[in-house]
Design a protein around this motif. Structure first.
Motif: not given
Length: 431
Positions: A96-118
């Motif tokens: 959306r072009g927002m001039d903001v800083s963003v952090a993404l946190l995961d307790r494991d590797l990204v995509g390794s929770g419910a997404s991996r079993r989907s």
């Protein structure tokens, strides 16, 4: 009545400040809309500094400060949860072009929770008008994503629906699905019982969800600070910021936190704020059928029982997803694989709809998902200042509805420029 335009919130006692009386009711579930003339949202007063992001050589807006002896890092937005919903929330903020800083946190590797079993199946239906609208938005998103990035693991496939003749499919499927009554199903693996009919529908696809999350996150790394294997131990909303405490001993602060925890909706770090949502966690199970799909195979959706047969060509087998009624499970307890009872339940359902395949179902997959009381996704602020936004409880449809969930969630963001419609253009290449 409070200040106009403030969202509904779930009152609870937070770590640093008690919730104040809420403002007027609002509708948090609309889809992203073009900005209204003159619309604007507030930008909180925050102390930030331009620093060098050493991981990728990108300049981001982030601040370091100290409270007592503890160093804290400022971000405008923190997304907790690196599954498909959390990934698309971060992507939507950047797109959306927002001039903001963003952090993404995961307790494991990204995509390794419910997404991996989907199973990653998208079909153009919904049990309510709102879910059908979200399905349409998500279908458009994935179609454009695949068009612009054909190397992504999104695989179109043809789809047939088996339903009672007295009910048909018009009640649940989108108009664009072009449901067409046909004489029967190809092959002899799935019989059509008396009183049942078959409809072919357009718009189906399936994805390797974990691989898709990894691919999208790889490009987000140029704009988003991503922390994997980083547990969140506390989320403490306040009037001016949200304090996020990590298992590493670090402390982060953000103007807004998006909580996309998947089935970990009752984790201790945020249990106090999510408990009023009345979300329950249910087992999601599927059988693997040892039969190689062909290029012409179709996904077969059973309207009753709620199940489907999916040809997973990229894995070389079929998947039979069925509805389990095992409730209130703990995601971290599902480490022992499918139980004998679960496998027996799956074989019984499979034998009822496709008896020729039941003997080939020797294994499967089990996990769980969060379910809302009304079986529609929940996207809402959890505190009176709209600083913690919950995005989830997708009722087993996290992949199918993720783009629409992300769009609605980012609509509630209180920083950046005026709200804009849903984007698909890659957030880096579209700068």
């Amino acid at each position: 009545m409070g200040r106009p335009g403030r969202p509904e919130y779930i009152p609870a006692q937070f770590g640093r400040a008690a919730a104040r009386p809420c403002g007027p009711q609002f509708e948090p579930h609309r889809l992203a809309q073009p900005p209204r003339d003159g619309s604007a949202v507030r930008r909180p007063q925050r102390r930030t500094a331009r620093i060098f992001h050493r991981m990728v050589g990108e300049t981001v807006t982030r601040g370091r400060r100290h409270r007592g002896n503890a160093a804290m890092t400022d971000f405008d937005v923190i997304v907790i949860g690196g599954g498909i919903i959390g990934c698309l929330v971060a992507r939507e903020v950047i797109a959306r072009g927002m001039d903001v800083s963003v952090a993404l946190l995961d307790r494991d590797l990204v995509g390794s929770g419910a997404s991996r079993r989907s199973a990653g199946l998208h079909f153009p239906r919904g049990a309510s008008a709102r879910v059908r609208a979200m399905t349409a938005v998500s279908q458009d998103y994935y179609q454009r994503l695949r068009r612009d990035h054909p190397d992504l693991p999104i695989h179109p496939l043809e789809m047939s629906v088996l339903a009672r003749e007295s009910e048909g499919v018009d009640r649940y499927y989108l108009d664009r699905a072009n449901a067409t009554r046909v004489a029967g199903l190809p092959g002899d693996s799935v019989p059509v019982p008396p009183g049942m009919g078959v409809w072919n529908v357009d718009g189906g696809h399936y994805a390797d969800v974990a691989a898709l999350v990894v691919a999208l996150t790889a490009e987000l790394r140029q704009r988003v600070h991503i922390r994997e294997s980083t547990a969140v131990t506390a989320v403490e909303p306040g009037r001016d910021e949200v304090v996020v405490r990590l298992g590493t001993g670090e402390t982060l602060c953000a103007a807004t936190v998006f909580l996309a925890p998947g089935p970990w909706v009752h984790a201790p770090a945020w249990r106090a704020v999510t408990a009023p949502l009345a979300v329950r966690v249910k087992l999601v199970a599927a059988m693997h059928i040892d039969q190689a799909p062909t290029a012409s195979d179709r996904v077969i959706v059973f309207q009753d029982p709620d199940a489907f047969l999916l040809p997973m060509a990229h894995r070389g087998h079929w998947l039979f997803s069925f509805t389990s009624q095992q409730w209130d499970v703990e995601p971290d307890a599902l480490t022992g694989g499918a139980s004998a009872a679960c496998l027996a339940e799956g074989r019984d359902v499979l034998a009822a709809v496709a008896p020729r395949l039941a003997a080939r179902a020797t294994a499967g997959r089990v996990f769980c998902d969060a379910y809302s009381p009304n079986r529609e996704p929940l996207i809402r602020a959890l505190d009176p200042d709209r600083r913690v936004i919950f995005a989830g409880a997708a009722n087993g449809s996290g992949y199918r509805l993720a783009p629409a969930i992300a769009a609605e969630a980012v609509d509630l963001l209180s920083i950046g420029p005026a709200r804009r419609p849903l984007h698909v253009d890659h957030p880096i290449r579209s700068r």
